[in-house]
Design a protein around this motif. Structure first.
Motif, mmCIF file in Angstrom:
data_model
loop_
_atom_site.group_PDB
_atom_site.id
_atom_site.type_symbol
_atom_site.label_atom_id
_atom_site.label_comp_id
_atom_site.label_asym_id
_atom_site.label_seq_id
_atom_site.Cartn_x
_atom_site.Cartn_y
_atom_site.Cartn_z
ATOM 1 N N UNK A 53 0.790 -1.240 0.000
ATOM 2 C CA UNK A 53 0.000 0.000 0.000
ATOM 3 C C UNK A 53 0.821 1.289 0.000
ATOM 4 N N UNK A 54 2.029 1.238 0.570
ATOM 5 C CA UNK A 54 2.846 2.455 0.611
ATOM 6 C C UNK A 54 3.168 2.949 -0.795
ATOM 7 N N UNK A 55 3.174 2.035 -1.782
ATOM 8 C CA UNK A 55 3.511 2.422 -3.155
ATOM 9 C C UNK A 55 2.320 2.985 -3.922
ATOM 10 N N UNK A 56 1.119 2.905 -3.363
ATOM 11 C CA UNK A 56 -0.050 3.431 -4.062
ATOM 12 C C UNK A 56 -0.068 4.954 -4.083
ATOM 13 N N UNK A 57 0.531 5.562 -3.088
ATOM 14 C CA UNK A 57 0.375 7.006 -2.877
ATOM 15 C C UNK A 57 0.818 7.840 -4.073
ATOM 16 N N UNK A 58 2.014 7.600 -4.661
ATOM 17 C CA UNK A 58 2.425 8.439 -5.800
ATOM 18 C C UNK A 58 1.473 8.343 -6.986
ATOM 19 N N UNK A 59 0.921 7.164 -7.235
ATOM 20 C CA UNK A 59 0.023 7.024 -8.381
ATOM 21 C C UNK A 59 -1.335 7.669 -8.123
ATOM 22 N N UNK A 60 -1.815 7.553 -6.897
ATOM 23 C CA UNK A 60 -3.049 8.250 -6.533
ATOM 24 C C UNK A 60 -2.855 9.759 -6.689
ATOM 25 N N UNK A 61 -1.690 10.219 -6.266
ATOM 26 C CA UNK A 61 -1.378 11.652 -6.405
ATOM 27 C C UNK A 61 -1.268 12.040 -7.875
ATOM 28 N N UNK A 62 -0.719 11.146 -8.706
ATOM 29 C CA UNK A 62 -0.622 11.418 -10.136
ATOM 30 C C UNK A 62 -1.986 11.647 -10.759
ATOM 31 N N UNK A 63 -2.990 10.905 -10.300
ATOM 32 C CA UNK A 63 -4.361 11.112 -10.784
ATOM 33 C C UNK A 63 -4.832 12.529 -10.441
ATOM 34 N N UNK A 64 -4.537 12.974 -9.230
ATOM 35 C CA UNK A 64 -4.911 14.332 -8.804
ATOM 36 C C UNK A 64 -4.242 15.368 -9.702
ATOM 37 N N UNK A 65 -2.958 15.166 -10.003
ATOM 38 C CA UNK A 65 -2.232 16.104 -10.871
ATOM 39 C C UNK A 65 -2.842 16.138 -12.269
ATOM 40 N N UNK A 66 -3.246 14.965 -12.758
ATOM 41 C CA UNK A 66 -3.869 14.917 -14.070
ATOM 42 C C UNK A 66 -5.210 15.630 -14.099
ATOM 43 N N UNK A 67 -5.999 15.454 -13.049
ATOM 44 C CA UNK A 67 -7.277 16.173 -12.970
ATOM 45 C C UNK A 67 -7.034 17.681 -12.957
#
Length: 347
Positions: free
Chosen positions: A63-77
């Motif tokens: 789960x610790x590795x999910x954070x950057x990709x979740x954040x990437x979605x926010x940046x894309x939005x």
């Protein structure tokens, strides 16, 4: 503002010391709790012994590795320039985060652990597969469940967004393919320090960013190119992860950059890559007249340079986790700043 509570020195330090010495079980319990938390999150320095199959499955997904990709979605939005705070959009972005984090990143991490089980037996024997906590058929089943669920959700998001062409579904297929050739023979990109590190960086920045952007706006070639360029900074972050497994990589002949160039040189390649390409993104923002955002991005690069000198360059093997924990928040905030700038400029 309320006043802060002053810190009062212990009037009897020897008594406090005695309490620690005389209660080793309390200290051991705290250490054990920390090790179990690290195991659950998929971090270095964990401990074996978990028996719950569902916790073991979660450990595999790191789960610790999910954070950057979740954040990437926010940046894309943000870079789409079209995100608004409606209930439907919040649900859309939440579903997209679930796609990028637990499903696709979880699939990638388990796939990597499956093909790295011999290396992990040397570097991280407490991981679920080398420790024998879960059988290989169970691992394979989980890989397929996450992959199928991720691709199905991606195509569902295309329908929800009204896409004529399944952009998000295509990105999910591309991402799952990159994950496979990164970990699995015969290509096994991670055997090549440069290709493997860039593939990992692009997976952490380009793919979730483009997915979030496509969900709320038109995914242009400019955004794809810029995020691929930004992924060169992500390449540096990927190199940081190689220092923890350098011994196992040497034994099994994997050409990670620390193995190829040595610890010190690889550390310098890492930090220069991280700083240089963030700086070039800031220069691009100046070129499109987003000067305020460019200035904020530069200000976020400065503490990263300071922390690189304080921790990472002095001992990258010992301080890799400490450096990531302290410096990466500035990098990911910089990604959001860049995303907001692109959205504001209508790129």
């Amino acid at each position: 503002m309320s006043e802060s509570t002053p810190i009062t020195p212990d009037s009897n330090p020897s008594e406090a010391l005695d309490s620690v010495v005389n209660n080793p079980s309390e200290q051991a319990t705290s250490t054990d709790r920390t090790a179990k938390t690290r195991q659950l999150l998929g971090m270095k320095g964990a401990s074996p012994g978990e028996t719950s199959i569902w916790k073991i499955r979660l450990q595999l997904m790191k789960p610790i590795t999910w954070i950057p990709l979740i954040w990437g979605v926010v940046c894309g939005a943000a870079s789409s320039g079209s995100y608004t705070w409606t209930l439907e959009n919040i649900l859309k972005v939440a579903a997209c985060m679930f796609l990028a984090g637990p499903l696709m990143t979880g699939y990638t991490q388990i796939l990597n652990d499956y093909y790295d089980r011999e290396i992990d037996a040397i570097n991280e024997p407490y991981r679920p597969i080398p420790s024998g906590a879960i059988s290989l058929p169970q691992v394979i089943t989980q890989i397929w469940v996450l992959l199928i669920a991720g691709i199905a959700l991606a195509f569902g998001l295309d329908v929800w967004a009204g896409h004529e062409f399944p952009t998000i579904g295509t990105l999910a297929i591309i991402g799952s393919f990159i994950a496979y050739i990164y970990s699995a023979p015969p290509l096994k990109l991670k055997q090549n320090g440069w290709l493997g590190s860039y593939a990992l960086g692009a997976s952490y920045i380009t793919l979730p960013w483009c997915t979030g952007h496509a969900l709320f706006g038109h995914l242009s070639s400019t955004i794809v190119i810029l995020t691929m360029f930004y992924s060169l900074a992500g390449l540096g972050i990927a190199i940081v992860n190689d220092f923890k497994s350098v011994e196992g990589d040497r034994q099994l002949g994997l050409n990670s950059l620390p193995v190829m160039f040595g610890i010190t040189t690889a550390a310098w390649i890492c930090v220069v890559t991280i700083d240089l390409f963030q700086g070039l993104i800031a220069a691009y923002l100046v070129s499109i007249n987003e000067n305020l955002y460019a200035t904020i991005l530069v200000l976020l690069i400065i503490p990263q340079i300071i922390l690189q000198d304080m921790y990472f360059l002095r001992d990258p093997v010992k301080n890799d986790v400490k450096y990531q924990a302290s410096a990466q928040p500035f990098l990911v905030l910089g990604m959001l700043v860049a995303g907001l700038a692109l959205g504001h400029a209508g790129v």
